[in-house]
Design an enzyme around this catalytic site. Sequence first.
Site, PDB file in Angstrom:
ATOM      1  N   HIS A  32      38.120  87.050  25.393  1.00  0.00           N
ATOM      2  CA  HIS A  32      37.106  88.092  25.574  1.00  0.00           C
ATOM      3  C   HIS A  32      35.886  87.621  26.353  1.00  0.00           C
ATOM      4  CE1 HIS A  32      39.303  90.588  22.775  1.00  0.00           C
ATOM      5  NE2 HIS A  32      39.136  89.725  21.788  1.00  0.00           N
ATOM      6  N   HIS A  71      41.834  94.853  21.932  1.00  0.00           N
ATOM      7  CA  HIS A  71      43.092  94.131  21.741  1.00  0.00           C
ATOM      8  C   HIS A  71      44.282  95.043  22.034  1.00  0.00           C
ATOM      9  CE1 HIS A  71      40.161  92.409  18.775  1.00  0.00           C
ATOM     10  NE2 HIS A  71      40.452  91.339  19.493  1.00  0.00           N
TER      11      HIS A  71
END
Length: 333
Positions: free
Chosen positions: A56, A218
């Site tokens: 991320h 996700h």
Amino acid sequence: MKKFLNDPAHFVDEMLDGIYRAHPQVTYVNDDKRCLVVAARKPGKVGIATGGGSGHLPLFLGYVGDNMLDGCAVGGVFQSPSADQMHEVTKYIDQGAGVLYIYGNYTGDIINFDMAAELADIDGITVKQVIGNDDVASSVVGEEHKRRGVAGIFFVYKVAGAAAANMLSLDEVTRLADKARANVRTIGVALSSCVVPEVGHATFSVGEDEMEIGMGIHGEPGIGRTKLAPADAVVDEMMQRIFAELPAGSGDEFAVLVNGLGGTPKEELYILFRRVSQLFEERGSKVKHVWIGEFATAMEMAGASISVLKLDAELDPLVAAPVHTPFFSHIKA
């Protein structure tokens, strides 16, 4: 899968090795490169820690630095760090004033951060927690505790980091961080999937002419999948959901973050912000602080999110405070 890799199993650790080689202002503890901390500490200051899965960047690792976070533990791609890793970070960053955990609302993270806090308590370290839950697409009003934490956690970091740098108490830093959390909303849209290196293929599929409003970072399901629409129409739909919870009226002031998910050109993010700005103008509100770029990605996913923080006299100067980390710098206007 086309990626710059050696062995996919070493993806996270080789990425971390690169960070430490490039940025000597951060280091790691307990001989574990997944436990990243600031090299310099400030006695008497509240320590602030975060953590979550890799994949991320610049979230989570990239916000450890001056006037922001003091430590971060990461797991594998989209995997939680362990309780022991967070405990090691906690012990290092505690400078006698206690530690605040700020992280996203994901089951694995909650379990491990709770365990780390219990271990810290045995050590005599006071730990408080603020859990980001800014994703309006992931649950309805009245069940905000079920919402995911996504890019809006950036504002919680910034407020907490500035408050701690001002040497406020753990209770005050926690209160202000939680106030920011309660006043930020985010919604995203995905145009493509991403590839987890150890998996080697796309996590899901989105048609060439499709988009998914509200998809998580996700790949969690969003509100719905529709045909790709013009940028202004996409922003209108996204902002309608944010305005429903954060009404914008005449004289109100806001901070806005337009975030790329990893595979969206910055030019497109500015097109999205153009429409966001117009919508605030139509309501007589002011966008006082703006950040546009990649702040919370999902590997190479194409897409974007919009985060909005409603400001007041207490939050505004904290959001405006200067910050310098390996991945993010902000000079106070």
